[in-house]
Design a protein around this motif. Structure first.
Motif, PDB file in Angstrom:
ATOM      1  N   ARG A   5      11.069  20.131 -58.715  1.00  0.00           N
ATOM      2  CA  ARG A   5      11.478  21.042 -59.565  1.00  0.00           C
ATOM      3  C   ARG A   5      11.256  22.006 -59.117  1.00  0.00           C
ATOM      4  O   ARG A   5      12.154  23.223 -60.400  1.00  0.00           O
ATOM      5  CB  ARG A   5      10.593  20.300 -60.587  1.00  0.00           C
ATOM      6  CG  ARG A   5      10.191  19.788 -61.219  1.00  0.00           C
ATOM      7  CD  ARG A   5      11.418  18.963 -61.653  1.00  0.00           C
ATOM      8  NE  ARG A   5      11.471  18.966 -63.054  1.00  0.00           N
ATOM      9  CZ  ARG A   5      12.358  18.882 -63.928  1.00  0.00           C
ATOM     10  NH1 ARG A   5      13.045  17.477 -63.442  1.00  0.00           N
ATOM     11  NH2 ARG A   5      12.960  19.934 -65.267  1.00  0.00           N
ATOM     12  N   ARG A   6      11.012  22.815 -58.339  1.00  0.00           N
ATOM     13  CA  ARG A   6      11.164  24.391 -57.922  1.00  0.00           C
ATOM     14  C   ARG A   6      12.673  25.137 -57.278  1.00  0.00           C
ATOM     15  O   ARG A   6      12.555  25.554 -56.905  1.00  0.00           O
ATOM     16  CB  ARG A   6      10.197  25.156 -57.394  1.00  0.00           C
ATOM     17  CG  ARG A   6       8.713  24.709 -58.329  1.00  0.00           C
ATOM     18  CD  ARG A   6       7.621  24.876 -57.209  1.00  0.00           C
ATOM     19  NE  ARG A   6       7.771  26.449 -56.822  1.00  0.00           N
ATOM     20  CZ  ARG A   6       6.361  26.591 -56.075  1.00  0.00           C
ATOM     21  NH1 ARG A   6       5.225  26.166 -56.579  1.00  0.00           N
ATOM     22  NH2 ARG A   6       6.465  27.710 -55.214  1.00  0.00           N
ATOM     23  N   LYS A   7      13.434  23.968 -56.781  1.00  0.00           N
ATOM     24  CA  LYS A   7      14.314  24.344 -55.872  1.00  0.00           C
ATOM     25  C   LYS A   7      15.823  25.316 -57.054  1.00  0.00           C
ATOM     26  O   LYS A   7      15.629  25.074 -57.781  1.00  0.00           O
ATOM     27  CB  LYS A   7      15.196  22.301 -56.196  1.00  0.00           C
ATOM     28  CG  LYS A   7      15.094  21.502 -55.123  1.00  0.00           C
ATOM     29  CD  LYS A   7      15.942  20.300 -54.546  1.00  0.00           C
ATOM     30  CE  LYS A   7      15.209  19.212 -54.148  1.00  0.00           C
ATOM     31  NZ  LYS A   7      16.226  18.095 -53.629  1.00  0.00           N
ATOM     32  N   THR A   8      16.348  25.859 -56.009  1.00  0.00           N
ATOM     33  CA  THR A   8      16.944  26.864 -55.723  1.00  0.00           C
ATOM     34  C   THR A   8      18.211  26.090 -56.297  1.00  0.00           C
ATOM     35  O   THR A   8      19.005  25.211 -55.751  1.00  0.00           O
ATOM     36  CB  THR A   8      17.232  28.079 -54.976  1.00  0.00           C
ATOM     37  OG1 THR A   8      17.969  27.045 -54.427  1.00  0.00           O
ATOM     38  CG2 THR A   8      16.239  28.900 -55.019  1.00  0.00           C
ATOM     39  N   CYS A   9      19.041  26.687 -57.088  1.00  0.00           N
ATOM     40  CA  CYS A   9      20.784  26.743 -57.366  1.00  0.00           C
ATOM     41  C   CYS A   9      21.487  26.147 -56.000  1.00  0.00           C
ATOM     42  O   CYS A   9      22.161  25.391 -56.115  1.00  0.00           O
ATOM     43  CB  CYS A   9      21.321  27.562 -58.236  1.00  0.00           C
ATOM     44  SG  CYS A   9      20.862  27.117 -60.059  1.00  0.00           S
ATOM     45  N   GLU A  10      21.121  26.604 -54.888  1.00  0.00           N
ATOM     46  CA  GLU A  10      21.681  26.307 -54.065  1.00  0.00           C
ATOM     47  C   GLU A  10      21.416  25.447 -53.211  1.00  0.00           C
ATOM     48  O   GLU A  10      22.314  24.335 -52.947  1.00  0.00           O
ATOM     49  CB  GLU A  10      21.646  28.103 -52.786  1.00  0.00           C
ATOM     50  CG  GLU A  10      21.935  29.578 -53.288  1.00  0.00           C
ATOM     51  CD  GLU A  10      22.717  29.970 -52.162  1.00  0.00           C
ATOM     52  OE1 GLU A  10      23.514  29.709 -51.338  1.00  0.00           O
ATOM     53  OE2 GLU A  10      23.537  31.406 -52.443  1.00  0.00           O
ATOM     54  N   GLU A  11      20.770  25.694 -53.113  1.00  0.00           N
ATOM     55  CA  GLU A  11      19.227  24.074 -52.589  1.00  0.00           C
ATOM     56  C   GLU A  11      20.502  22.503 -53.259  1.00  0.00           C
ATOM     57  O   GLU A  11      20.397  22.205 -52.197  1.00  0.00           O
ATOM     58  CB  GLU A  11      18.198  24.337 -52.496  1.00  0.00           C
ATOM     59  CG  GLU A  11      17.437  24.629 -52.157  1.00  0.00           C
ATOM     60  CD  GLU A  11      15.707  25.402 -52.047  1.00  0.00           C
ATOM     61  OE1 GLU A  11      14.941  25.572 -51.321  1.00  0.00           O
ATOM     62  OE2 GLU A  11      15.428  24.144 -53.245  1.00  0.00           O
ATOM     63  N   THR A  33      24.230  18.231 -53.382  1.00  0.00           N
ATOM     64  CA  THR A  33      25.332  17.387 -54.229  1.00  0.00           C
ATOM     65  C   THR A  33      25.898  17.609 -54.584  1.00  0.00           C
ATOM     66  O   THR A  33      27.355  17.056 -55.051  1.00  0.00           O
ATOM     67  CB  THR A  33      24.231  17.446 -55.801  1.00  0.00           C
ATOM     68  OG1 THR A  33      24.941  19.014 -56.322  1.00  0.00           O
ATOM     69  CG2 THR A  33      23.423  17.345 -56.319  1.00  0.00           C
ATOM     70  N   SER A  34      26.983  18.715 -53.593  1.00  0.00           N
ATOM     71  CA  SER A  34      28.130  18.555 -53.483  1.00  0.00           C
ATOM     72  C   SER A  34      28.969  19.682 -54.629  1.00  0.00           C
ATOM     73  O   SER A  34      30.227  19.531 -54.577  1.00  0.00           O
ATOM     74  CB  SER A  34      29.087  18.205 -52.602  1.00  0.00           C
ATOM     75  OG  SER A  34      28.294  17.016 -51.246  1.00  0.00           O
ATOM     76  N   MET A  35      27.868  19.947 -54.993  1.00  0.00           N
ATOM     77  CA  MET A  35      28.592  20.784 -55.976  1.00  0.00           C
ATOM     78  C   MET A  35      28.381  22.745 -56.324  1.00  0.00           C
ATOM     79  O   MET A  35      27.481  23.025 -55.596  1.00  0.00           O
ATOM     80  CB  MET A  35      28.194  20.446 -57.700  1.00  0.00           C
ATOM     81  CG  MET A  35      28.209  18.830 -57.459  1.00  0.00           C
ATOM     82  SD  MET A  35      26.155  18.487 -59.049  1.00  0.00           S
ATOM     83  CE  MET A  35      26.319  19.846 -61.178  1.00  0.00           C
ATOM     84  N   SER A  36      29.278  22.730 -56.753  1.00  0.00           N
ATOM     85  CA  SER A  36      29.602  24.624 -56.620  1.00  0.00           C
ATOM     86  C   SER A  36      28.415  24.807 -56.891  1.00  0.00           C
ATOM     87  O   SER A  36      27.774  24.088 -57.980  1.00  0.00           O
ATOM     88  CB  SER A  36      30.912  25.393 -57.238  1.00  0.00           C
ATOM     89  OG  SER A  36      29.728  25.035 -59.094  1.00  0.00           O
ATOM     90  N   ARG A  37      27.875  26.048 -56.650  1.00  0.00           N
ATOM     91  CA  ARG A  37      26.574  27.034 -57.331  1.00  0.00           C
ATOM     92  C   ARG A  37      26.643  27.298 -59.120  1.00  0.00           C
ATOM     93  O   ARG A  37      25.928  26.812 -59.505  1.00  0.00           O
ATOM     94  CB  ARG A  37      25.991  28.212 -56.756  1.00  0.00           C
ATOM     95  CG  ARG A  37      24.766  28.974 -56.780  1.00  0.00           C
ATOM     96  CD  ARG A  37      24.316  29.755 -56.251  1.00  0.00           C
ATOM     97  NE  ARG A  37      24.736  31.346 -55.817  1.00  0.00           N
ATOM     98  CZ  ARG A  37      24.736  32.256 -56.801  1.00  0.00           C
ATOM     99  NH1 ARG A  37      24.361  31.712 -58.640  1.00  0.00           N
ATOM    100  NH2 ARG A  37      25.896  32.580 -57.762  1.00  0.00           N
ATOM    101  N   THR A  38      27.379  27.420 -59.322  1.00  0.00           N
ATOM    102  CA  THR A  38      28.622  28.075 -61.160  1.00  0.00           C
ATOM    103  C   THR A  38      28.133  26.519 -61.497  1.00  0.00           C
ATOM    104  O   THR A  38      27.663  26.754 -62.777  1.00  0.00           O
ATOM    105  CB  THR A  38      29.419  28.546 -61.035  1.00  0.00           C
ATOM    106  OG1 THR A  38      30.135  28.045 -60.440  1.00  0.00           O
ATOM    107  CG2 THR A  38      29.244  30.135 -60.761  1.00  0.00           C
ATOM    108  N   SER A  39      28.302  25.740 -61.034  1.00  0.00           N
ATOM    109  CA  SER A  39      28.540  24.271 -61.806  1.00  0.00           C
ATOM    110  C   SER A  39      26.909  23.431 -61.901  1.00  0.00           C
ATOM    111  O   SER A  39      26.880  23.189 -63.023  1.00  0.00           O
ATOM    112  CB  SER A  39      29.387  23.301 -61.000  1.00  0.00           C
ATOM    113  OG  SER A  39      30.776  23.537 -60.733  1.00  0.00           O
ATOM    114  N   VAL A  40      26.289  23.659 -61.300  1.00  0.00           N
ATOM    115  CA  VAL A  40      24.591  23.891 -61.079  1.00  0.00           C
ATOM    116  C   VAL A  40      24.421  24.567 -62.122  1.00  0.00           C
ATOM    117  O   VAL A  40      23.327  24.119 -63.078  1.00  0.00           O
ATOM    118  CB  VAL A  40      23.757  23.286 -59.908  1.00  0.00           C
ATOM    119  CG1 VAL A  40      22.407  24.067 -59.789  1.00  0.00           C
ATOM    120  CG2 VAL A  40      24.447  22.872 -58.722  1.00  0.00           C
TER     121      VAL A  40
END
Length: 131
Positions: free
Chosen positions: A97-103, A108-115
């Motif tokens: 649960r502590r993952k960053t948006c970048e991780e 997931t192969s999604m953009s960071r802003t989408s995450v």
């Protein structure tokens, strides 16, 4: 319409298309934009379109525009917050649960802003600031 139909939740389920058709019909009957807007506010309340929008639609009708559908717009449709992407983010977070948006983005192969959009808008995760 004003005075004839009382504002109630049952009358507030009009789609954008429905409202445009009502506006078109009223404009053909000779009503001006402000009168149409007052009628829409009486029925839809806060869900009514702005007076500027009604004026734009009345002008389009007066210029002979018959099509009341939305015009296609350039660019990508916003699908980042779809069910598939929400599931991807949830699966990624199930491990840690502590993952960053970048991780999560890399996994997931999604953009960071989408995450970030999925996390904040759909999953209501708030960023916690350290002091």
């Amino acid at each position: 319409m004003a005075g004839i139909i009382e504002s109630s939740p049952a009358h507030q389920n009009f789609s954008r298309y429905d409202i445009r058709v009502i506006t078109k019909f009223s404009a053909i009957l000779g009503k001006d934009a402000s009168c149409i807007h007052k009628d829409l506010v009486a029925v839809l309340g806060k869900n009514a379109p702005s007076i500027e929008t009604v004026r734009k639609w009345v002008k389009a009708v007066s210029e002979g525009q018959d099509d009341m559908e939305d015009e296609p717009r350039p660019g990508r449709p916003v699908t980042a917050c779809g069910d598939a992407n929400i599931s991807k983010v949830l699966v990624s977070l199930s491990d840690d649960r502590r993952k960053t948006c970048e991780e999560i983005s890399t996994e997931t192969s999604m953009s960071r802003t989408s995450v970030l959009r999925v996390l904040t808008k759909k999953l209501n995760n708030k960023k916690k600031f350290s002091k």
